[in-house]
Structure formats: structure tokens, C-alpha cells
Design a protein around this motif. Structure first.
Motif, PDB file in Angstrom:
ATOM      1  N   LEU A 101       1.002  -1.235  -0.033  1.00  0.00           N
ATOM      2  CA  LEU A 101       0.135   0.086  -0.100  1.00  0.00           C
ATOM      3  C   LEU A 101       0.725   1.267   0.059  1.00  0.00           C
ATOM      4  CD1 LEU A 101      -3.066  -0.840   2.387  1.00  0.00           C
ATOM      5  CD2 LEU A 101      -3.194  -0.500  -0.014  1.00  0.00           C
ATOM      6  N   PRO A 102       1.917   1.421   0.777  1.00  0.00           N
ATOM      7  CA  PRO A 102       2.744   2.572   0.796  1.00  0.00           C
ATOM      8  C   PRO A 102       3.215   2.755  -0.535  1.00  0.00           C
ATOM      9  CG  PRO A 102       3.188   1.611   2.528  1.00  0.00           C
ATOM     10  CD  PRO A 102       2.507   0.553   1.987  1.00  0.00           C
ATOM     11  N   CYS A 103       3.832   1.672  -1.260  1.00  0.00           N
ATOM     12  CA  CYS A 103       4.421   1.822  -2.571  1.00  0.00           C
ATOM     13  C   CYS A 103       3.431   2.510  -3.698  1.00  0.00           C
ATOM     14  CB  CYS A 103       5.139   0.542  -2.910  1.00  0.00           C
ATOM     15  SG  CYS A 103       6.653   0.438  -2.045  1.00  0.00           S
ATOM     16  N   LEU A 104       2.081   1.648  -3.465  1.00  0.00           N
ATOM     17  CA  LEU A 104       1.023   1.961  -4.292  1.00  0.00           C
ATOM     18  C   LEU A 104       0.619   3.387  -4.461  1.00  0.00           C
ATOM     19  CD1 LEU A 104      -2.076  -0.259  -5.364  1.00  0.00           C
ATOM     20  CD2 LEU A 104      -2.448   1.890  -4.271  1.00  0.00           C
ATOM     21  N   GLY A 105       0.590   3.811  -2.847  1.00  0.00           N
ATOM     22  CA  GLY A 105      -0.299   5.162  -2.667  1.00  0.00           C
ATOM     23  C   GLY A 105       0.723   6.202  -3.184  1.00  0.00           C
ATOM     24  N   LEU A 106       2.085   6.061  -3.064  1.00  0.00           N
ATOM     25  CA  LEU A 106       2.921   6.837  -3.497  1.00  0.00           C
ATOM     26  C   LEU A 106       3.367   7.056  -4.888  1.00  0.00           C
ATOM     27  CD1 LEU A 106       5.600   8.774  -2.487  1.00  0.00           C
ATOM     28  CD2 LEU A 106       7.122   7.020  -2.527  1.00  0.00           C
ATOM     29  N   GLY A 107       2.995   5.824  -5.657  1.00  0.00           N
ATOM     30  CA  GLY A 107       3.224   5.868  -7.253  1.00  0.00           C
ATOM     31  C   GLY A 107       2.172   6.522  -7.490  1.00  0.00           C
ATOM     32  N   ALA A 108       0.763   6.380  -7.038  1.00  0.00           N
ATOM     33  CA  ALA A 108      -0.274   7.047  -7.804  1.00  0.00           C
ATOM     34  C   ALA A 108      -0.294   8.598  -7.433  1.00  0.00           C
ATOM     35  CB  ALA A 108      -1.486   6.567  -6.892  1.00  0.00           C
ATOM     36  N   TRP A 109       0.271   8.920  -6.242  1.00  0.00           N
ATOM     37  CA  TRP A 109       0.539  10.526  -5.906  1.00  0.00           C
ATOM     38  C   TRP A 109       1.638  11.008  -6.941  1.00  0.00           C
ATOM     39  CZ3 TRP A 109       4.586  13.141  -2.737  1.00  0.00           C
ATOM     40  CH2 TRP A 109       4.157  14.316  -2.522  1.00  0.00           C
ATOM     41  N   LEU A 110       2.533  10.263  -7.219  1.00  0.00           N
ATOM     42  CA  LEU A 110       3.576  10.721  -8.167  1.00  0.00           C
ATOM     43  C   LEU A 110       3.455  10.766  -9.605  1.00  0.00           C
ATOM     44  CD1 LEU A 110       6.770   9.633  -6.126  1.00  0.00           C
ATOM     45  CD2 LEU A 110       5.857  12.090  -6.191  1.00  0.00           C
ATOM     46  N   GLY A 111       2.850   9.713  -9.882  1.00  0.00           N
ATOM     47  CA  GLY A 111       2.490   9.431 -11.515  1.00  0.00           C
ATOM     48  C   GLY A 111       1.095   8.882 -11.826  1.00  0.00           C
ATOM     49  N   GLY A 112       0.063   9.079 -11.199  1.00  0.00           N
ATOM     50  CA  GLY A 112      -1.212   8.638 -11.755  1.00  0.00           C
ATOM     51  C   GLY A 112      -1.253   6.943 -11.949  1.00  0.00           C
ATOM     52  N   LEU A 113      -2.054   6.600 -12.736  1.00  0.00           N
ATOM     53  CA  LEU A 113      -2.060   5.221 -12.947  1.00  0.00           C
ATOM     54  C   LEU A 113      -0.635   4.699 -13.363  1.00  0.00           C
ATOM     55  CD1 LEU A 113      -4.327   3.060 -13.053  1.00  0.00           C
ATOM     56  CD2 LEU A 113      -4.146   3.220 -15.446  1.00  0.00           C
ATOM     57  N   PRO A 114       0.171   4.928 -14.105  1.00  0.00           N
ATOM     58  CA  PRO A 114       1.571   4.419 -14.480  1.00  0.00           C
ATOM     59  C   PRO A 114       2.240   4.307 -12.988  1.00  0.00           C
ATOM     60  CG  PRO A 114       1.142   6.004 -16.117  1.00  0.00           C
ATOM     61  CD  PRO A 114       0.136   6.293 -15.188  1.00  0.00           C
ATOM     62  N   GLY A 115       2.126   5.310 -12.379  1.00  0.00           N
ATOM     63  CA  GLY A 115       2.976   5.329 -11.240  1.00  0.00           C
ATOM     64  C   GLY A 115       2.378   4.127 -10.138  1.00  0.00           C
ATOM     65  N   LEU A 116       1.036   4.152 -10.051  1.00  0.00           N
ATOM     66  CA  LEU A 116       0.459   3.273  -9.173  1.00  0.00           C
ATOM     67  C   LEU A 116       0.720   1.718  -9.690  1.00  0.00           C
ATOM     68  CD1 LEU A 116      -3.200   3.450  -8.006  1.00  0.00           C
ATOM     69  CD2 LEU A 116      -2.624   1.456  -9.469  1.00  0.00           C
ATOM     70  N   ALA A 117       0.692   1.415 -10.579  1.00  0.00           N
ATOM     71  CA  ALA A 117       1.135   0.218 -11.285  1.00  0.00           C
ATOM     72  C   ALA A 117       2.497  -0.002 -10.933  1.00  0.00           C
ATOM     73  CB  ALA A 117       0.862   0.018 -12.909  1.00  0.00           C
TER      74      ALA A 117
END
Length: 426
Positions: A379-395
Motif C-alpha cells: 500500500l505505501p508503494c502503491l499510494g506513493l506511486g499514484a501520487w507521483l505518477g497517476g495510473l502508471p505510477g500506481l502500477a
């Protein structure tokens, strides 16, 4: 079991593909219900893990009469627990789905779908408890066969009940749930007939057995259930993050979740078939066999998942086009498939370690590993990725979380099996 899991998860993916043809809104509505469906599955799997472990240990120790009493208890108590859970989820549906991010249109679609979906979840849970009895006695053929039968029944009923036939327009989204209800009832009928001739159930001494086995059952079921409930909780938090990106992204995430469970079929089959075998070794004190089984299982998981994951990543545009009902959802699903499937090799390692822990007498460590996988890595990696890069960052963040969890689980397994007593045996 792998064939059975493939057919079971395959029909769930096809189910979502049929719903996608109704439009993005029905698919998004179904996607909102997935975390709560996983919640029910988490409870039933936690109970099934505990009862399979206790029965296999009893059989390994030669306590046949006790294994029969345990078998009867799991069917009665399990059916009652899942029914009460389903009732609670029905009564609390509106605030729950609003908290997950569902809007007015989605809530209307969910309301019509949620009742039959809960009924299908109850029938599936009772059927799963029956599977646990057969697996504990070393029979994986019947559960695998019944998974195929129920999957085929659902596959045949889905288009008829969703889209209709002739002048009948069908039920739309609720038709998908009713198709599953009817398919599970077919499986329950076959299971009941087969159980009647096994001699694995008892009618006497159940209350005494419940009193005697409550503490060891809770010692396994409690941590196992918490471990199984954490993924639905994480899924709720994840979908609330995805919901901020848009309806199309929610629909794509729902399809990716279905595809994730399907692609993990080999690992899921091993988490079902390996614990009873490990439990018998535990009951007999055969630690060298435990070491051999775990080495083999981990090799299979990593090689299979890595190969399949890379294939899915390369074929992402074509897979997404086949599953999605619109170009926008297809594009979003392609982004998810480029990153997520290769990371399932590490996720498979973590799943096997947690499953083995429940069978080998360290359920608390398994529970802590599940918690770390989801709340310290995923979850921390997913949330941080979505915050920084939208859907690609979330993935990308979700894939990184899976990788870190797999490495941590491998380290836990090595330390646990290297204890002085088990190292000497192995």
C-alpha cells in the motif's frame, strides 16, 4: 487443484468480461464489490486453513474419530458464520460503498447486484468448506473436478441471465450473480452426495469436540483469518486510491484484480494442496520432507509466475482489448498489465510462506508477514506511486511492493527453517 483453480478463476474473469459489455458503469459497480467479496473469502479461507490443518494433523497422529467430529463442526459452524457476515454486509452496504468512493449511479447498480452476490458468496463458502475436508483427507481430485463443473455451469448461465435470450432482455448486472448462485448450488448437490458415502463425518460428541478444539482452532484460525482479511482491507484502501483517478481506472483495476487471481492459479493450487501435506509431516515430525516440499514449491512458483508474467506484459495490449468494453478502459488496463504480472513471482513466494506457516505451527509469524506485505510494502508503494505518477505510477508502485514482500518472506522462511531443531532434521 491447478486445473480447478484455473477454471474457477477463469469464469470469474469471463464474468467480468461479460459485465464489461454492459458498459463502464456496471463494470465499475462490480469492481467496488470485489473487496467485500474478498472479505467473505478471507473469513472462509481462514477457517478452512485451520480445519484442514487440524484434521490433517489428527490423521497423521492416527486420531480418526476426532477428524470426523472436526469435519462435521466445520460444515455447521462455517455455514452459520458466513451467513451472519453476509447479513451484516447487506445491512451496511450503503455507508460501506460510499466510503469506498461509489457515487449515486454506482450505488443504484450495486443495490440490485449485492443481494444475489452475497447469496452466491455463502453457497461458495459452504462448498469451500467441503473442499477443505476432501483436501485434508488427501483427495484433491474431487475439489478440482467440482471447480471445473461449477465454472462451466456459470459460463453457460452468464450470457443467458445477463443478456437474456429471445424476447427476454435478461437481468443485466444482477444476472452475473444469479448465474453464480445456480452454479454453486449444482456443486453443493454433488458435494453432499459424495460426502454421504465417505464416513468422514460424525453426529455424536460434537459439543465436547468443540470445547476441546476451540483453543487450537482459534490459535490457527485467528491469525490465518486476520492474514486472509488483510488483503480485502488493503483492496478497499487500494480501490479508494484508484477511485480518485476516475471511473475508467476503477473498471480497469477491477479487471486487473480478476486477472491477478487467475494468473496466480498455480500458487493458489499449491496453497490449497500443500498445507495438508505439510500438516501430516508436522504431525509425524518429518522435517526433512518439509524442507524438500518447500524448496520444490518455491522453485515452481518463481519460474512459473515469472514466465507467465513476462508473457502477459508483452501481450498486454491484446489481452486488454479482449477483456475491456471500451477503448479507455483497455488503455488503462494495458498500463497495469505492463508492470503488475511480472511482480507476481515475488507475490507467489510470499503467499506460499504464509500458507506454510499456518500448517507448520507458526501462524503468528505468517500473520505478521501478511501484514508487512500489505501495509509496509504494497500500500505505501502503491499510494506513493499514484501520487507521483497517476495510473502508471500506481502500477509501478504496486509491482515494487510485491517484490519487496517476496524478498522479506524468503528471509523469514530461511530464518524459521534454520532453527536448531528443524535445521538438524532437514
Amino acid at each position: 487443484m491447478a486445473i480447478g483453480v484455473l477454471s474457477l478463476l477463469g469464469f470469474q474473469l469471463i464474468d467480468s468480461a461479460f459485465v464489461a459489455r454492459l458498459g463502464t458503469a456496471p463494470l465499475a459497480a462490480q469492481s467496488f464489490t470485489l473487496p467485500l467479496s474478498f472479505l467473505i473469502i478471507g473469513v472462509q479461507v481462514g477457517m478452512g486453513i485451520a480445519i484442514a490443518a487440524l484434521i490433517s494433523r489428527a490423521l497423521g497422529a492416527g486420531e480418526t474419530a476426532r477428524s470426523r467430529r472436526l469435519g462435521s463442526l466445520v460444515l455447521v459452524v462455517g455455514a452459520l458464520v458466513i451467513a451472519l457476515l453476509g447479513l451484516g454486509l447487506w445491512l451496511g452496504q450503503a455507508p460501506i460503498f460510499r466510503r469506498l468512493g461509489a457515487e449515486t449511479e454506482s450505488l443504484a447498480l450495486i443495490r440490485a447486484y449485492w443481494g444475489p452476490q452475497l447469496l452466491s458468496a455463502w453457497a461458495g463458502a459452504v462448498l469451500y468448506f467441503g473442499y477443505s475436508l476432501f483436501r485434508a483427507h488427501g483427495n484433491t481430485r474431487l475439489p478440482g473436478s467440482l471447480m471445473v463443473i461449477t465454472s462451466l455451469a456459470n459460463l453457460l448461465l452468464d450470457p443467458l441471465l445477463i443478456f437474456g435470450v429471445g424476447n427476454w432482455q435478461g437481468l443485466g448486472l444482477p444476472g452475473a450473480a444469479w448465474a453464480t448462485v445456480l452454479a454453486m448450488l449444482v456443486g453443493l448437490g454433488v458435494m453432499a452426495m459424495r460426502l454421504a458415502g465417505t464416513g468422514w463425518l460424525a453426529t455424536g460428541g460434537l459439543w465436547e469436540e468443540a470445547s476441546q478444539s476451540l483453543r487450537p482452532f482459534l490459535g490457527i484460525a485467528g491469525p490465518a483469518m486476520i492474514s486472509q482479511l488483510m488483503p480485502p482491507l488493503a483492496a478497499m484502501l487500494a480501490i479508494s486510491v484508484v477511485a480518485r483517478l476516475g471511473e475508467s481506472q476503477v473498471a480497469a483495476w477491477g479487471l486487473a484484480s480478476r486477472l491477478e487471481t487467475l494468473s496466480l492459479m498455480a500458487v493458489l493450487a499449491m496453497t490449497m494442496s500443500l498445507p495438508p501435506w505439510l500438516g501430516r509431516c508436522y504431525g509425524a515430525g518429518d522435517w526433512p520432507q518439509v524442507h524438500r516440499l518447500m524448496r520444490l514449491a518455491l522453485k515452481v512458483a518463481v519460474l512459473w509466475q515469472l514466465g507467465l508474467g513476462l508473457a502477459l506484459a508483452l501481450a498486454a495490449p491484446w489481452v486488454a482489448a479482449a477483456l475491456a468494453g471500451s477503448a479507455e478502459v483497455s488503455e488503462d488496463l494495458t498500463v497495469l498489465l505492463h508492470w503488475l504480472p511480472p511482480s507476481y513471482a515475488a507475490l507467489g513466494v510470499c503467499m506460499l510462506v504464509v500458507s506454510a506457516g499456518n500448517a507448520l505451527g507458526w501462524p503468528l509469524r505468517a500473520m505478521m508477514m501478511s501484514a508487512a506485505r500489505l501495509f509496509a510494502f504494497y500500500l505505501p508503494c502503491l499510494g506513493l506511486g499514484a501520487w507521483l505518477g497517476g495510473l502508471p505510477g500506481l502500477a509501478l508502485g504496486a509491482a515494487l511492493g510485491n517484490l519487496l514482500a517476496g524478498l522479506a518472506a524468503w528471509g523469514l522462511l530461511r530464518r524459521t527453517l534454520a532453527s536448531p531443531r528443524r535445521q538438524a532434521a532437514g
